[in-house]
Design a protein around this motif. Sequence first.
Motif, PDB file in Angstrom:
ATOM      1  N   ALA A 410     -54.577 -29.938  60.485  1.00  0.00           N
ATOM      2  CA  ALA A 410     -54.137 -31.023  61.376  1.00  0.00           C
ATOM      3  C   ALA A 410     -52.640 -31.278  61.160  1.00  0.00           C
ATOM      4  O   ALA A 410     -52.143 -31.248  60.049  1.00  0.00           O
ATOM      5  N   ASP A 411     -51.928 -31.543  62.284  1.00  0.00           N
ATOM      6  CA  ASP A 411     -50.504 -31.841  62.221  1.00  0.00           C
ATOM      7  C   ASP A 411     -50.324 -33.323  62.507  1.00  0.00           C
ATOM      8  O   ASP A 411     -50.641 -33.805  63.610  1.00  0.00           O
ATOM      9  N   ALA A 413     -47.833 -35.228  63.233  1.00  0.00           N
ATOM     10  CA  ALA A 413     -46.993 -35.584  64.372  1.00  0.00           C
ATOM     11  C   ALA A 413     -47.779 -35.466  65.672  1.00  0.00           C
ATOM     12  O   ALA A 413     -47.696 -36.321  66.553  1.00  0.00           O
ATOM     13  N   LYS A 414     -48.560 -34.384  65.738  1.00  0.00           N
ATOM     14  CA  LYS A 414     -49.374 -34.172  66.953  1.00  0.00           C
ATOM     15  C   LYS A 414     -50.421 -35.270  67.113  1.00  0.00           C
ATOM     16  O   LYS A 414     -50.683 -35.748  68.215  1.00  0.00           O
ATOM     17  N   ILE A 415     -51.029 -35.646  66.006  1.00  0.00           N
ATOM     18  CA  ILE A 415     -52.058 -36.696  66.063  1.00  0.00           C
ATOM     19  C   ILE A 415     -51.443 -37.996  66.563  1.00  0.00           C
ATOM     20  O   ILE A 415     -52.019 -38.702  67.403  1.00  0.00           O
ATOM     21  N   GLU A 417     -48.923 -38.298  68.419  1.00  0.00           N
ATOM     22  CA  GLU A 417     -48.620 -38.163  69.844  1.00  0.00           C
ATOM     23  C   GLU A 417     -49.892 -38.296  70.679  1.00  0.00           C
ATOM     24  O   GLU A 417     -49.962 -39.080  71.621  1.00  0.00           O
ATOM     25  N   GLU A 418     -50.932 -37.532  70.245  1.00  0.00           N
ATOM     26  CA  GLU A 418     -52.180 -37.545  71.015  1.00  0.00           C
ATOM     27  C   GLU A 418     -52.784 -38.944  71.089  1.00  0.00           C
ATOM     28  O   GLU A 418     -53.296 -39.368  72.088  1.00  0.00           O
TER      29      GLU A 418
END
Lengths: 487, 485, 89
Positions: A410-411, A413-415, A417-418
């Motif tokens: 899991a990243d 930053a992506k979480i 954002e999502e």
Amino acid sequence: MLNPNYEVVVGLEVHAELNTESKIYCSCKNAFGLEVNSQCCPICMGMPGTLPTLNMQVVEYAIKMGHALHCNIHRICKQDRKNYFYPDLPKSYQISQFDIPLCETGYLDVLVENPDKSSYQKRFGVTRIHIEEDAGKLLHSANIDGSLVDFNRCGVPLIEIVSEPDFRSSAEAHAYLETIKSILQYLDISDCKMEQGSIRADVNVSVRKKGSKEFGTRVEMKNVNSFSAVVRAIDYEAARQIEVLENGGEIFQETRRWDDAKGENVLLRSKEDSQDYRYFPEPDLPTIVLEQEYVDGIKESIPELPNIKLIRFTQDFGISYDEAQVLLEEPEKCAFFEESVAKKVCSPKIICNWMVGDLTKYLREKKLSLGDTALTVDAFTALLKMIEEGKISNAAGKQVFEVLLTQEHADPAKIVEEKGLAQISDDSALQAVVDQVCEANQKSIQDYKNGKTNALGYLTGQCMKATKGKGNPAKMKELLLEYLQTH
Amino acid sequence: MELFEYTASQLSGMLREKKVSAAEVTQSVLDRIEAVDEKVKAYLTVTGEEAKQQAAEVDELLAKGEPLSPLAGIPLAVKDNICTKNVRTSCASKMLGNFVPPYHATVMKKLEGCRPVMVGKVNMDEFAMGSSCETSYFQKTANPRNLDYVPGGSSGGSGAAVAAGEAVLSLGSDTGGSIRLPSAYCGVVGLKPTYSSVSRFGLVAFASSLDQIGPLGRSVEDVAMLYSAICGYDPMDATSAKREYPDFYANLKADVAGKTIGIPEEYFAQGVSEEVQQKVMAAAKVLEGLGATLKTVSLPSTSYALNAYYIISSAEASSNLARFDGVKYGYRTPEYHGLDEMYEKTRSEGFGDEVKRRILLGTFVLSSGFYDAYYKKAKLLQNRIGEEFDQQFESCDLLLTPTAPDTAFKLGENMGDPLKMYAADVCTTTVNIAGLPALSIPCGTAANGLPIGMQLIGPKFSEQTLLNAALAYQQETGCCAVAKL
Amino acid sequence: MTIDIQHVAKLAKLRLEEDQAQRFAKDMENIVSMVQQLPDLPDTGALIDPDHPMIFRGDVVEHHYDRKELLANAPQVKAGCVVVPKVVE
């Protein structure tokens, strides 16, 4: 509370079972909790004609511990027989070491915590470490007229670590034991499972008038089965001895049995019945001769030990004693902490807070170890960096953290954002919210100006609500104050 | 000549030439046991059925032309302190009267591959403590050369069985002379090997630092054959020496020419009978005639060796025999109240007087306050004795002494006088104390008709030299015959 | 010197009748007095022999014995264990 005119003097003998594959003198499996008499052979059952052969790993583990405790390693040493009769001792002698132990004259630096949570560092002397074999177990059952003997534990390798009489309180003894235990675990040489009896301590206690240079007569206590029981047993015995002395009595050299349930001890044997063990060199085992290079090589394999880490963490990272203890509980956790710090993307303090708080809580609840989760050092530190930089709130951070624990690769930053968790730090966007909230709450502004400063909190709350919790609270507060001053 | 009268090396050849079968050889020995053991009482257990089975297997392999050890098919008697899987191993003690080990001694494991035929387990002094075989709980073995006399001990059953033709070969054990003394008294050949050359795993321990298993036979060749099969490094015995051993039997040759043989004067002194001294010196002359050089030497600490021996062996025995406590195996007293009474009654009823005497002595010398004065002192003396031997071996290849100060004594003669009994070991214990190999070989007969033995002692691992010298002597003077019974 | 034979017997878990004790004591005193004639040798410290070092065993689990087989010689067995008189410690 002990009579302040007295000082307690304690020495400890710690027995730790080593987690080798096979037993010390035969090839039987070294395992706990299996069916009675299923892990035995003619050798560990002491059958006639059988002979011992020494497991190399036992020597290596003992030397490891010797190095960890800064001992002199006797490259040339021997084993001896300690003779006594007991049904759990099949040969009627225990193979141990008498006058030349494998390791001698070392010390251990321990951080001891005071009752007020402050701590001090103290060095305790280690007299010797020697190797020996464990005995079997006696089982008792109300249905059977007699005792049953299970020989599975016979020949399980032990090291006995004998301390100098350097402890002046039960707290010091306790801190030392915890430290010994954590070192054994860091070296991965003992499971240290108290409930399985894989680490046990005999306690020697004496008392003397404060300022006295002479030691008092010491009493040995057996059957002290947990570290917390050690504290109780020492406190009880010290108080008992002081009371005897205060009443004009005399302390006798004797062995007493601690009963933790009753919180008291009883006389087991007096000096007169002290056993005559008739030690003599074990004729079945030749002299142990080790190469200097081999002994030195073992030293190089030893990692930084938890007691040293404890001192470093508290001094270098501004971490408290208790927090550091939690980090040091497991070598795995500690390594994770140190790797996270080494990334240098966030402060050691925030790493510590999250590891001691959320992470430890999660692991305990789920009964997991760190390795069972999906958390990586990179993701963890990236998350903490975002929190420290104010990109996300602490509360949002917890949501991301939960994902990192369970989802591989899991990243953070992506979480963020999502899930739309990013904090609004943009001045113009926040300014609009502040203006809007203030216009709608003129009464509160008036209250603030009339000295009701808690109105600011209400206004901040309203702003947060308007941003659905994503506004950067610090920035928002700043803009609100500016508004209040200018309007 | 009956089959039981042949030596192992003769039988080995006859089996290969198909002149006899292993079954016939075994049957002959079993018949001999049947005929004479009532008088000799060498056997505690005869394993006739198993022996016949083993002999049949050997015959099958011989028929197929399989390569076999020279020992294959040779009837063997095993001292009852060597553990034999599923066959009672009693140490001639009430304590182990019913003990059946679930494991083999390493020597028995090694012999499995060589396929000698074990015909039974033979009598001994209880736990190998004694010089006459009279301390056995079960029976007193007689000397086949004269049934009124003791066979010597502790491997008395081994010596008697071989001398009587009740076995062709035997395994004994030697802690202070227990192979050599019966060899001398019964007129057979016995080898006490270098300490650490034969695994002690499965030999019920008497004194761990002195015990050694070894062979007895009626010829030097036979003893070499059996020794070659049992020696060797054993990872199960930490005291066993890691080294290569030659095939002592294949390499055997009569050879003593050019060797220097030391004659230690202390062994030809007071306490050793004139007759024994004369016979051994006569044998020395024979060796000289074969090309050896004789040299008088001195081993000044000899007179202390017996004392050191009793301290060390008893100390170790007191600890080694502590495991016989009625808990895991062996005898347990039928009636007891509480643990201590169970221990004390079991041990007091299970052990005989000689064993108790040594346990008490050993316990005493190890007890608090006495260790330095007795045990440690004896151990220091042990080093000194070893050094004295080493010194002599710088100029001598071998030493020659009597095996015993006199011929066998009468049954019952020395019972009840331990010091007199212990004196029989005066020539042999030094060798154990120094860990050396020594061989006893008959060197004539005394006026009373009983055999006299001489002892050849060599440096550690010099068994081949010893055997070669002994063979040279045997070829000159003749092989021992089976006793007429 | 006189030896407290009953004390020694207690250590060795042997029971001696009085006449037997006296006999053993006398035998032992004889042997001990013989031993006292041993010469005093310089004490070279602990009893070790570094010239014959031990060969170690590797830490490998091997062979398995059947419990039945191991307990077959025991005087009293119950529930897969050897039975002894009740002990408390």
